[in-house]
Scaffold this motif. Structure first.
Motif, short mmCIF file in Angstrom:
data_model
loop_
_atom_site.label_atom_id
_atom_site.label_comp_id
_atom_site.label_asym_id
_atom_site.label_seq_id
_atom_site.Cartn_x
_atom_site.Cartn_y
_atom_site.Cartn_z
N MET A 1 7.20 4.48 4.91
CA MET A 1 6.10 3.95 4.09
C MET A 1 6.19 2.44 3.94
O MET A 1 7.28 1.89 3.79
N PRO A 3 6.33 -0.75 1.94
CA PRO A 3 6.83 -0.82 0.57
C PRO A 3 5.73 -1.14 -0.45
O PRO A 3 4.78 -1.87 -0.15
N SER A 5 6.03 -2.98 -3.00
CA SER A 5 6.05 -4.40 -3.37
C SER A 5 5.13 -5.21 -2.45
O SER A 5 4.56 -6.22 -2.86
N TYR A 6 4.96 -4.74 -1.22
CA TYR A 6 4.07 -5.44 -0.29
C TYR A 6 2.65 -5.45 -0.83
O TYR A 6 1.98 -6.49 -0.87
N ARG A 9 2.50 -7.42 -4.40
CA ARG A 9 2.62 -8.88 -4.28
C ARG A 9 1.40 -9.49 -3.59
O ARG A 9 1.02 -10.61 -3.89
N ASN A 10 0.80 -8.75 -2.67
CA ASN A 10 -0.41 -9.28 -2.05
C ASN A 10 -1.52 -9.45 -3.07
O ASN A 10 -2.31 -10.38 -3.00
N GLU A 288 -0.79 -9.07 10.13
CA GLU A 288 0.30 -8.34 9.45
C GLU A 288 0.19 -6.84 9.72
O GLU A 288 1.19 -6.16 9.93
N THR A 291 1.39 -6.18 13.13
CA THR A 291 2.85 -6.26 13.17
C THR A 291 3.49 -4.98 12.63
O THR A 291 4.41 -4.43 13.24
N LEU A 292 2.96 -4.51 11.50
CA LEU A 292 3.50 -3.27 10.92
C LEU A 292 3.36 -2.12 11.91
O LEU A 292 4.28 -1.33 12.11
N PHE A 297 5.05 1.58 12.06
CA PHE A 297 4.37 2.22 10.93
C PHE A 297 3.12 2.92 11.45
O PHE A 297 2.40 2.39 12.29
N ALA B 89 4.14 5.21 18.36
CA ALA B 89 4.62 4.51 17.16
C ALA B 89 6.08 4.89 16.90
O ALA B 89 6.92 4.02 16.62
N PHE B 100 7.95 -12.01 18.18
CA PHE B 100 6.63 -12.57 18.49
C PHE B 100 6.70 -14.09 18.55
O PHE B 100 7.58 -14.71 17.95
N ASN B 104 5.47 -13.63 12.88
CA ASN B 104 4.84 -12.45 12.26
C ASN B 104 5.67 -11.83 11.15
O ASN B 104 5.81 -10.61 11.07
N MET B 106 6.08 -10.96 7.09
CA MET B 106 5.16 -10.71 5.98
C MET B 106 5.37 -11.81 4.94
O MET B 106 6.46 -11.93 4.38
N VAL B 108 4.57 -12.18 1.91
CA VAL B 108 4.88 -11.83 0.52
C VAL B 108 6.25 -11.17 0.37
O VAL B 108 6.66 -10.84 -0.74
N LEU B 109 6.94 -10.95 1.50
CA LEU B 109 8.25 -10.34 1.42
C LEU B 109 9.33 -11.39 1.68
O LEU B 109 9.13 -12.31 2.45
N LEU B 120 12.60 1.17 6.80
CA LEU B 120 11.82 2.06 5.94
C LEU B 120 11.26 3.24 6.73
O LEU B 120 10.77 4.20 6.16
N LEU B 121 11.33 3.14 8.05
CA LEU B 121 10.86 4.25 8.88
C LEU B 121 12.00 5.22 9.20
O LEU B 121 11.80 6.20 9.90
#
Ligand SMILES: Nc1ncnc2c1ncn2[C@@H]1O[C@H](COP(=O)(O)OP(=O)(O)OP(=O)(O)O)[C@@H](O)[C@H]1O
Ligand SMILES: [Mg+2]
Lengths: 388, 231
Positions: A1, A3, A5-6, A9-10, A288, A291-292, A297, B89, B100, B104, B106, B108-109, B120-121
């Motif tokens: 999943m 997170p 917080s992602y 925070r966005n 983003e 990228t995920l 994901f 995936a 990249f 790339n 995030m 906010v992290l 996390l996967l």
């Protein structure tokens, strides 16, 4: 999943947009919660008057006291039933009253409105210990004196302490006291001597209703069976709390539907707001998202992440709206009860279940508003998203 | 998911007669034209060629980000041509580490949270994830920047965080599309040194697209692509 917080925070990073969108949702939740509080207030104003261990007896076919009439001998039979509580003085714990509706001029001079008038026997305060005289004194028995409910005091011409008004053409009554009863509908009534009211409304040898205190709440069925199966009486029996709930039902339902319809139309606007915000957010973050997805994901977790973000956004607004609606608890309101056509004053009443359903409503708006943007995010082609 | 083909003898990447075409309206654009390529496990290979020659397209096929129009694509013992989107995936999460050109991360992290993302996967508990992410940051020399956000880092540092993220899941293959394209010489050399370290010390197979001959000189093999075919 992805997170939590992602997502959170966005939302915090886009402070202004988030606040504006949440405010829109908050406004709708405010309306929604206020409407439910209105319904709860009305229900309380009406339902408060009833207790579970009291039965009300009316003429069969009447659903309100003001349209019912019971001959005195029948009333005597009712109060003598074995299920009825007996007071220490040996008399039945019961009260027979005459109820009429009177049109009075509003105090401000803007037209007339109906007020319910109740002719009560001398011992009415023994039967209803929750009713208190809060100003002045009780009316003297057999006199032209009345007491008025705190909620209508001063709202009609002559309806205040020391003043007088006509209960019938050329028949004045004087206000000597003000009564309160935990916000129940009695606070919107005028109480006078039973014979005075009887004469004013032409109800000689009748009472509108008989209320009896049952030995226990469980005695209702036995009492009801005994009274209703007697064909000579032609009476109907209801638990008092149920009677008041039924009285309020129509008005409550009408108000609630009206309010929910308004909230529904507003919510369409707020949901579109949430949708636009989330669409912009998805577009802005497509690299983003790409990228995920590249990291592995799934489409589903992208969908969940954006739905979650939208729900958090809406809940933030929902909390603000629900808090603001609590301030409505200070507002007083009067409205016509369509069952009795008399005016009832009540307040917005917040309950835990209203708070919960308001937040659920906010969350639902978030889910619906965020749905298409989240689907769009989830359906993006990985490479297109990465190139953006 | 271990299969007999996953033995050391089989190549890590095996493309056979691969074509890739794009459609622009009625026009068909052949970007890869019957191309075959074999990359051994533990190799470090560079792809060079003029702009538009199909380097990224080729790398994306290897990484399981895109599908070949025809031909065979086997990577890490898996047949990618038969896979659904969901399978791909899962394949990427398990076998591929991505680097990249523009990092790339995030925004906010924090650096540590960015590195933790691929974990996390997995079913790893939170404490183990944090520990592994911290270890990966140490490998790229950024353990003291764990709580920094990307905007608080230089480009070179951001790319090192991205390398830690590519490494943390212990993938078989690292794919890097112009990893030094946005960096100055000094930062670029640091990144290239790190890629060599991943290849030599961590035994990762590295496939890198680059325009920079200096970068390509770090690779064991350099393939030159022109108009969808090797020269
Ligand atoms: N989704 C797509 N649709 C249409 N054409 C595409 C698509 N992706 C790539 N192409 C075309 O395929 C060709 C090769 O693209 P690719 O990105 O692989 O080149 P490249 O060698 O990586 O170039 P560069 O060095 O500029 O990154 C280009 O002509 C490009 O326009
Ligand atoms: Mg390219």
């Amino acid at each position: 999943m992805v997170p939590v917080s992602y997502s959170v925070r966005n939302l915090m990073v886009r402070r202004t947009t988030t606040a504006a969108t949440a405010l829109g949702i908050g406004l709708v939740v405010f309306v929604f919660a206020s409407v439910l509080m209105l319904g709860a207030g009305l229900q309380r104003a009406m339902g408060r008057s009833g207790s579970a261990d009291v039965a009300i007896v009316l003429r069969a076919g009447s659903d309100a006291e003001s349209s019912s009439g019971i001959e005195l001998p029948a009333a005597g039979l009712v109060t003598a039933s074995p299920e009825v509580r007996v007071r220490p003085d040996g008399r039945s714990d019961a009260v027979g009253e005459v109820v009429g509706v009177l049109a009075l001029d509003r105090a401000g001079g803007e037209g007339m409105s109906n007020v319910q008038v109740r002719g009560v026997p001398d011992d009415v305060y023994r039967f209803r210990p929750s009713v208190h005289v809060v100003a002045g004194r009780a009316a003297a028995p057999g006199s032209d004196e009345v007491v008025v409910g705190a909620a209508i005091r001063g709202r009609f011409r002559g309806v205040d302490l020391g003043q007088s008004f006509e209960i019938k053409k050329n028949r004045r009554v004087r206000v000597v006291g003000v009564i309160e009863d935990r916000g129940s509908s009695f606070e919107s009534e005028v109480w006078g001597d039973i014979d005075t009211v009887r004469a004013a409304f032409g109800r000689e040898a009748l009472v509108s209703s008989v209320r009896v205190g049952l030995r226990s709440a469980g005695q209702l069925d036995a009492f009801k069976r005994a009274i209703e199966t007697n064909p000579q009486l032609g009476l109907t029996v209801k638990r008092e709390s149920v009677y008041y709930e039924e009285l309020a039902q129509g008005t409550t339902t009408f108000l609630t539907i009206l309010g929910l319809m308004i909230a529904f139309f507003f919510s369409a606007g707020a949901m579109i707001g949430a949708m636009i915000t989330m669409h912009a957010s998805v577009a802005q973050r497509s690299r983003e998202i790409g990228t995920l997805r590249a990291l592995g994901f799934s489409r589903r977790s992208i969908l969940a992440s954006f739905l979650f973000e939208s729900v958090v956004l809406s809940l933030a607004g929902g909390v603000v709206g629900a808090l603001a609606s609590l301030a409505m608890g200070l507002v007083r309101f009067n409205i016509v009860n369509f069952a009795t056509w008399s005016e009832v004053v009540f307040t917005f009443v917040p309950t835990p279940s209203i708070v919960v359903s308001s937040l659920l409503f906010a969350a639902l708006m978030g889910l619906l508003g965020g749905f298409f943007p989240a689907v769009r995010a989830a359906r993006m082609n990985v490479l297109d998203a990465l190139r953006a | 998911m271990s299969s007999p083909e996953e033995s050391a003898a089989a190549p890590m990447v095996e493309l056979t007669n691969v074509t890739k075409t794009f459609h622009r309206g009625a026009e068909t654009l052949t970007v890869l034209d019957g191309l075959s390529l074999s990359i051994a496990e533990g190799s470090f290979e560079a792809l060079m060629g003029p702009s538009g020659s199909g380097k990224s397209t080729l790398l994306n096929l290897v990484a399981g980000l895109d599908r070949a129009t025809s031909g065979g694509v086997r990577v890490a013992g898996q047949d990618l041509t038969a896979m659904t989107d969901g399978d791909l995936a899962a394949f990427r999460a398990r076998y591929i580490g991505f680097i990249f050109q523009s990092y790339n991360l995030m925004p906010v992290l924090t650096a540590l949270e960015n590195v933790e993302l691929p974990l996390l996967l997995t079913k790893l508990p939170s404490a183990d994830r944090k520990r592994r992410a911290a270890t990966a940051l140490r490998v790229v020399g950024l353990e003291d920047r764990a709580d920094h956000y990307p905007r608080q880092l230089s480009g070179g540092q951001e790319q090192r965080v991205a390398i830690a993220r590519a490494l943390v899941n212990d993938p078989k293959i690292i794919v890097a599309d112009e990893p030094t394209g946005d960096l100055d010489r000094k930062s670029a050399d640091q990144i290239l040194a790190l890629l060599e370290k991943l290849n030599k010390d961590f035994k990762k197979t590295v496939v890198m697209v680059t325009h920079d001959p200096e970068a390509a000189s770090h690779a064991r093999v350099t393939h030159h692509l022109n108009k969808g075919a090797f020269q």
